[in-house]
Write a protein that holds these residues in place. Structure first.
Motif, PDB file in Angstrom:
ATOM      1  N   ALA A 105     -17.009 -25.360 -16.143  1.00  0.00           N
ATOM      2  CA  ALA A 105     -15.777 -24.287 -16.648  1.00  0.00           C
ATOM      3  C   ALA A 105     -15.546 -24.441 -17.783  1.00  0.00           C
ATOM      4  O   ALA A 105     -15.183 -23.233 -18.424  1.00  0.00           O
ATOM      5  CB  ALA A 105     -14.774 -24.394 -15.354  1.00  0.00           C
ATOM      6  N   VAL A 106     -15.457 -25.483 -18.243  1.00  0.00           N
ATOM      7  CA  VAL A 106     -15.044 -25.865 -19.761  1.00  0.00           C
ATOM      8  C   VAL A 106     -15.901 -24.762 -20.677  1.00  0.00           C
ATOM      9  O   VAL A 106     -15.631 -24.194 -21.441  1.00  0.00           O
ATOM     10  CB  VAL A 106     -15.025 -27.152 -20.334  1.00  0.00           C
ATOM     11  N   LEU A 107     -17.551 -25.049 -20.443  1.00  0.00           N
ATOM     12  CA  LEU A 107     -18.341 -24.319 -21.221  1.00  0.00           C
ATOM     13  C   LEU A 107     -18.251 -22.820 -21.176  1.00  0.00           C
ATOM     14  O   LEU A 107     -18.579 -21.941 -21.826  1.00  0.00           O
ATOM     15  CB  LEU A 107     -19.739 -24.892 -20.844  1.00  0.00           C
ATOM     16  N   ALA A 108     -17.962 -22.210 -19.708  1.00  0.00           N
ATOM     17  CA  ALA A 108     -18.079 -21.016 -19.457  1.00  0.00           C
ATOM     18  C   ALA A 108     -16.942 -20.301 -20.007  1.00  0.00           C
ATOM     19  O   ALA A 108     -17.030 -19.065 -20.801  1.00  0.00           O
ATOM     20  CB  ALA A 108     -18.163 -20.956 -17.765  1.00  0.00           C
ATOM     21  N   LEU A 109     -15.819 -20.887 -20.077  1.00  0.00           N
ATOM     22  CA  LEU A 109     -14.530 -20.329 -20.725  1.00  0.00           C
ATOM     23  C   LEU A 109     -14.579 -20.200 -22.317  1.00  0.00           C
ATOM     24  O   LEU A 109     -13.885 -19.433 -22.822  1.00  0.00           O
ATOM     25  CB  LEU A 109     -13.418 -20.889 -20.112  1.00  0.00           C
ATOM     26  N   ARG A 110     -15.272 -21.485 -22.824  1.00  0.00           N
ATOM     27  CA  ARG A 110     -15.303 -21.408 -24.107  1.00  0.00           C
ATOM     28  C   ARG A 110     -16.237 -20.216 -24.521  1.00  0.00           C
ATOM     29  O   ARG A 110     -15.828 -19.530 -25.735  1.00  0.00           O
ATOM     30  CB  ARG A 110     -15.918 -22.670 -24.679  1.00  0.00           C
ATOM     31  N   ARG A 111     -17.150 -19.940 -23.662  1.00  0.00           N
ATOM     32  CA  ARG A 111     -18.215 -18.763 -24.148  1.00  0.00           C
ATOM     33  C   ARG A 111     -17.604 -17.588 -23.844  1.00  0.00           C
ATOM     34  O   ARG A 111     -17.678 -16.691 -24.611  1.00  0.00           O
ATOM     35  CB  ARG A 111     -19.220 -18.757 -23.311  1.00  0.00           C
ATOM     36  N   ASP A 112     -17.001 -17.270 -22.657  1.00  0.00           N
ATOM     37  CA  ASP A 112     -16.379 -15.970 -22.411  1.00  0.00           C
ATOM     38  C   ASP A 112     -14.953 -15.577 -22.858  1.00  0.00           C
ATOM     39  O   ASP A 112     -14.631 -14.498 -22.884  1.00  0.00           O
ATOM     40  CB  ASP A 112     -16.431 -15.714 -20.598  1.00  0.00           C
ATOM     41  N   ARG A 113     -14.121 -16.685 -22.833  1.00  0.00           N
ATOM     42  CA  ARG A 113     -12.696 -16.510 -23.225  1.00  0.00           C
ATOM     43  C   ARG A 113     -12.463 -17.435 -24.429  1.00  0.00           C
ATOM     44  O   ARG A 113     -11.508 -18.237 -24.390  1.00  0.00           O
ATOM     45  CB  ARG A 113     -11.678 -16.554 -22.106  1.00  0.00           C
ATOM     46  N   PRO A 114     -12.943 -17.140 -25.591  1.00  0.00           N
ATOM     47  CA  PRO A 114     -12.594 -17.994 -26.871  1.00  0.00           C
ATOM     48  C   PRO A 114     -11.345 -17.755 -27.272  1.00  0.00           C
ATOM     49  O   PRO A 114     -10.606 -18.659 -28.251  1.00  0.00           O
ATOM     50  CB  PRO A 114     -13.682 -17.707 -27.896  1.00  0.00           C
ATOM     51  N   ASP A 115     -10.566 -16.600 -26.947  1.00  0.00           N
ATOM     52  CA  ASP A 115      -9.350 -16.016 -27.393  1.00  0.00           C
ATOM     53  C   ASP A 115      -8.137 -17.184 -26.549  1.00  0.00           C
ATOM     54  O   ASP A 115      -6.959 -17.016 -27.063  1.00  0.00           O
ATOM     55  CB  ASP A 115      -9.080 -14.748 -27.300  1.00  0.00           C
TER      56      ASP A 115
END
Length: 685
Positions: A430-440
Motif C-alpha cells: 500500500a505504501v507503493l500504491a499510494l506513493r504512485r496514485d496519491r503523491p499529493d
C-alpha cells in the motif's frame, strides 16, 4: 453502462482518504481521544512482551539455532522494523481505527480490504483464545509454586490444554467487561501491569548476567543437521523438495533463519498500535513515534533475556532441565536461584494479562471499523454511554470465549503468525500504491528510500511466510475462502460505499430569470412607494467640500450631491457620511426633521461646545472645515483632517471584538483572570 453504475457494482471501489479520515464517520460513530505517545508505547509493550520472553529464547536455542538464536532475534526484529516503517507512514496518512484493513481500503479497494480485515479478525480472535489458555497454565503453575491448595473438583477445570477451562473463561470475561465500560480504566490497569512486568524482566536479566559464562555461547553456530521427525513440513521445504532434498534442517546458518518466523510471533503486536490511531491526540505524528519506539524497546528486551538465559545455562544443559516447570524458572533453579521461579510466574501472569487486554482492544476496533463501513452488521459500530464500541467488544469477547472453550487452539498458534504476515504484505504494498496514485497526500512520516524499503519488506515477509507449515497454509486458505463467501453474500450489498454511490446526484439549481434593468436616467426615476411624504428638507449648504465623499461634487464643478450621501439622502432613508441611519421610510420621502434616538449609541456626557454652538470634537478645537448644525444627526461632526478610511469602524457603534475594559488580566470576567467571558460572535463554539 455508465461509470457510476460500474463503480457501484465494482468490488474494488476505493475509499477516498478524505472520507476515511473523518468526513464519512461523524456523530455517534466517533471514538474519543484517550492516548498519548507514552500510552502508545505502553500499549505496544503490553502486547509484544508476553510469556514468550520467558521461554522462546531457550526453546529456539535448544531445537533450532543454538546460541546463534541471538542473531535470529535480530533478523526477526529487522523484518518487523521494516514492516513498522510502512505502518508508520500509512498511520500518518489514514489515522483511523481499522489499521491494515483501512489502509487496504484506501489503496486497493473494498474486496482486498475485506480480505485483510478478515485475516486480522482471525489473527486477533485466535491470539486471544490461545493466550487465555496459556494464561490458565501459568496461573495454575503459580498457585502450585506458592503452595495454594486446589480442590480436586477444580483441578480438572483449570490449567487444561483443551476442553472447558474456568481460568481461561474468567480472564476473557474480566477483560471484556473492563473494556466494555470504558477505555480509561483499562489504560490505567495496562500501565500498572506493564510497569510490573518490565521490573520482573529487569530482575531476570540482572540475575541471569550474574551467572553468565562465556563458554556457554560456544560453538556460537552449531553445525547443521536434519530436523527431528514430527516437526511438520514447511512450504519452503516442500518447494525445495521439488528440486532436491527438501528435508528440514536445524542449526547452522539455515537454523538462524528457520528460527526467525517463530521469534517474529513474539514481536507481533506493534501493528496493533495503529488500531488506536483514531483515539490518539495528533495521531499522524504520535502513532509512528510510539510504534517504532515500542518495537525497538521490545527487541532490546528480548535480546537481553536471550543473552542472559543462554549464557547462564548453555545450549546442551537445556535438555536436562525439569520439564514440569516453565523453562526459565527451571533454568534459574538449576543454578541455585530458585526464588526467581516465583517472580517469573508472577511476571508471566501479568505479561499475558496485558497481551489479552491489548488483543481484545484491537479486535474491537477492527470489528468497529468494518461495521462502520457496512461490511459487517452496522449495530456493531454503535457507541455506548461510555463512549466506547461496547457491542463490538461484547461480540468479539464472546467469540474468543467460544473458541477458547471448544477448539484445541494451542495447535493453531501459527495461524496467528500467517494472519499477521499477510497484513504486513498488504501494508508494504500500500505504501507503493499510494506513493504512485496519491503523491499529493501530506505524509508527516515517510518511509526512507520508500521503493527499495517497501520491496525489501515484501520479500522478507514473503520469506517468513514460506517457512510456515503446509497445514497452516491449508487452514488459512479455508478461512479466507469462507470470508470471501461472506463478503459476496452480505458485505458487497451492505457496503456504505455502495450506498453512497447509489444515491442520485443532487439536481443542479436553476438560476432565476433576471429582471429587466430600469430605464436610463437618474436614480429618482425609480418608482416610489405610495406612502405619506415627509416634510420637505431644509436647504443644504453649497460650499466646497474638499474631503470625503463630497469632494468635487459642489462648489464650481456643477455637481449635485449623490443619493445616499449625508446631504443627498436617498428617497426613503439611507445612511449618512458616517454610516448613521436616517429616519425616512418611503422611497419618495425625506427623513423627518427630528431623528429617532439611536438605541445602540453609548451614553456619554456633553463635551465643551465649539464656536458654532455645537458639541466640539471631544474637548478639542473644531477643525477648520467644521460646518453648521447637522439637521439630521445627533451633533455636528467636523470634517476630518484627512480623507476618511473606507474600512474604518463607525465611532458610534461599539466594536464587538474589542476587549472588555472591565476584564481581568486573563481576559476573563471582571477581577477574575480565570473566569471565561460570556461567549459570543466568532468565539462561540
Amino acid at each position: 453502462m455508465t461509470w457510476d453504475v460500474r463503480m457501484r457494482n465494482n468490488m474494488f471501489r476505493r475509499l477516498p482518504v478524505e472520507q476515511a479520515t473523518g468526513q464519512l464517520y461523524g456523530g455517534r460513530h466517533r471514538l474519543r481521544v484517550v492516548y498519548r505517545t507514552r500510552d502508545l508505547i505502553v500499549l505496544g509493550l503490553g502486547v509484544m512482551i508476553g510469556s514468550g520472553i520467558f521461554k522462546i529464547a531457550g526453546e529456539q536455542a535448544t531445537s533450532t539455532a543454538g546460541p546463534a538464536v541471538l542473531l535470529s532475534f535480530l533478523v526477526a526484529g529487522g523484518v518487523c522494523f521494516l514492516a513498522a516503517l510502512s505502518y508508520a507512514e500509512l498511520s500518518s496518512i489514514v489515522p483511523v481505527a481499522g489499521s491494515a484493513y483501512s489502509f487496504s481500503y484506501v489503496a486497493f479497494g473494498e474486496l482486498w480490504a475485506w480480505v485483510v480485515g478478515w485475516a486480522l479478525v482471525m489473527e486477533l480472535l485466535l491470539a486471544a483464545s490461545v493466550l487465555a489458555r496459556v494464561w490458565s497454565l501459568y496461573a495454575t503453575q503459580t498457585l502450585h509454586d506458592f503452595g495454594v491448595p486446589i480442590p480436586s473438583w477444580l483441578g480438572d477445570l483449570i490449567g487444561q490444554q483443551k476442553g472447558p477451562d474456568l481460568l481461561a473463561l474468567g480472564i476473557l470475561v474480566l477483560v471484556m467487561a473492563m473494556l466494555a465500560t470504558g477505555t480509561r480504566m483499562s489504560l490505567r490497569t495496562l500501565w500498572f501491569m506493564v510497569m510490573a512486568k518490565v521490573i520482573v524482566i529487569g530482575l531476570v536479566i540482572a540475575t541471569g548476567l550474574k551467572f553468565f559464562h562465556p563458554g556457554n555461547l560456544t560453538p556460537f553456530v552449531p553445525p547443521s543437521r536434519p530436523a527431528a521427525a514430527g516437526g511438520g513440513e514447511s512450504v519452503l521445504d516442500a518447494l525445495l523438495g521439488v528440486f532436491g532434498d527438501g528435508s528440514p534442517h536445524v542449526f547452522g546458518i539455515w537454523g538462524i533463519f528457520a528460527a526467525a518466523p517463530t521469534i517474529a510471533f513474539a514481536y507481533i503486536g506493534f501493528d496493533l498500535i495503529a488500531t488506536a490511531s483514531e483515539e490518539t491526540d495528533d495521531a499522524p505524528r504520535k502513532v509512528p513515534r510510539g510504534m517504532l519506539t515500542a518495537l525497538v524497546t521490545a527487541v532490546a528486551l528480548y535480546a537481553a533475556v536471550a543473552v542472559a538465559l543462554v549464557g547462564m545455562v548453555g545450549m546442551d544443559a537445556f535438555k536436562d532441565l525439569d520439564p514440569d516447570k516453565p523453562l526459565l524458572a527451571a533454568a534459574f533453579a538449576s543454578v541455585g536461584a530458585g526464588v526467581m521461579g516465583k517472580i517469573i510466574d508472577v511476571g508471566a501472569v501479568l505479561a499475558l494479562t496485558t497481551v489479552i487486554l491489548v488483543l481484545l482492544i484491537s479486535l474491537t476496533r477492527v470489528l468497529f471499523s468494518m461495521a462502520r463501513d457496512g461490511l459487517l452488521p452496522r449495530p456493531l459500530a454503535g457507541m455506548s454511554r461510555y463512549k466506547v464500541p461496547s457491542r463490538a467488544t461484547l461480540v468479539g469477547g464472546a467469540l474468543a470465549v467460544v473458541m477458547s472453550q471448544t477448539l484445541d487452539v494451542l495447535t493453531l498458534e501459527q495461524m496467528v503468525v500467517i494472519g499477521t504476515l499477510f497484513a504486513f504484505l498488504f501494508v508494504s504494498a500500500a505504501v507503493l500504491a499510494l506513493r504512485r496514485d496519491r503523491p499529493d497526500l501530506h505524509r508527516p512520516f515517510r518511509v526512507p528510500f520508500a521503493p527499495v524499503t517497501a520491496i525489501l519488506t515484501i520479500v522478507a515477509v514473503g520469506w517468513l511466510m514460506l517457512n510456515l507449515k503446509v497445514e497452516t497454509w491449508r487452514n488459512f486458505v479455508i478461512w479466507m475462502a469462507a470470508g470471501v463467501a461472506l463478503y459476496l453474500v452480505y458485505g458487497r450489498r451492505r457496503s456504505q460505499m455502495k450506498l453512497l454511490l447509489d444515491q442520485p446526484p443532487p439536481e443542479r439549481p436553476v438560476a432565476a430569470p433576471m429582471t429587466a434593468p430600469p430605464p436610463g436616467g437618474a436614480l429618482d426615476q425609480w418608482p416610489a412607494r405610495t406612502q405619506p411624504q415627509a416634510s420637505p428638507r431644509p436647504p443644504q449648504p453649497t460650499g466646497p467640500y474638499p474631503y470625503g465623499e463630497f469632494a468635487g461634487r459642489q462648489g464650481g464643478h456643477g455637481l449635485q450631491p449623490l443619493p445616499g450621501s449625508a446631504h443627498g439622502a436617498p428617497q426613503g432613508g439611507g445612511s449618512g457620511a458616517y454610516g448613521r441611519p436616517h429616519g425616512g421610510e418611503g422611497h419618495g420621502g425625506a427623513p423627518p426633521a427630528v431623528p429617532p434616538p439611536d438605541r445602540y449609541a453609548p451614553e456619554r456626557a456633553p463635551y465643551p461646545s465649539g464656536p458654532s454652538g455645537t458639541y466640539g470634537t471631544y474637548g478639542r478645537e473644531p477643525e477648520p472645515f467644521a460646518r453648521g448644525p447637522e439637521p439630521y444627526g445627533r451633533d455636528a461632526v467636523p470634517y476630518p483632517a484627512d480623507p476618511p478610511d473606507p474600512y474604518a469602524l463607525d465611532p458610534y457603534v461599539p466594536d464587538p471584538y474589542a476587549p472588555d475594559p472591565d476584564a481581568g488580566p486573563g481576559g476573563g470576567g471582571p477581577g477574575h483572570p480565570d473566569e471565561p467571558r460570556p461567549g459570543g460572535g466568532r468565539h462561540r463554539r
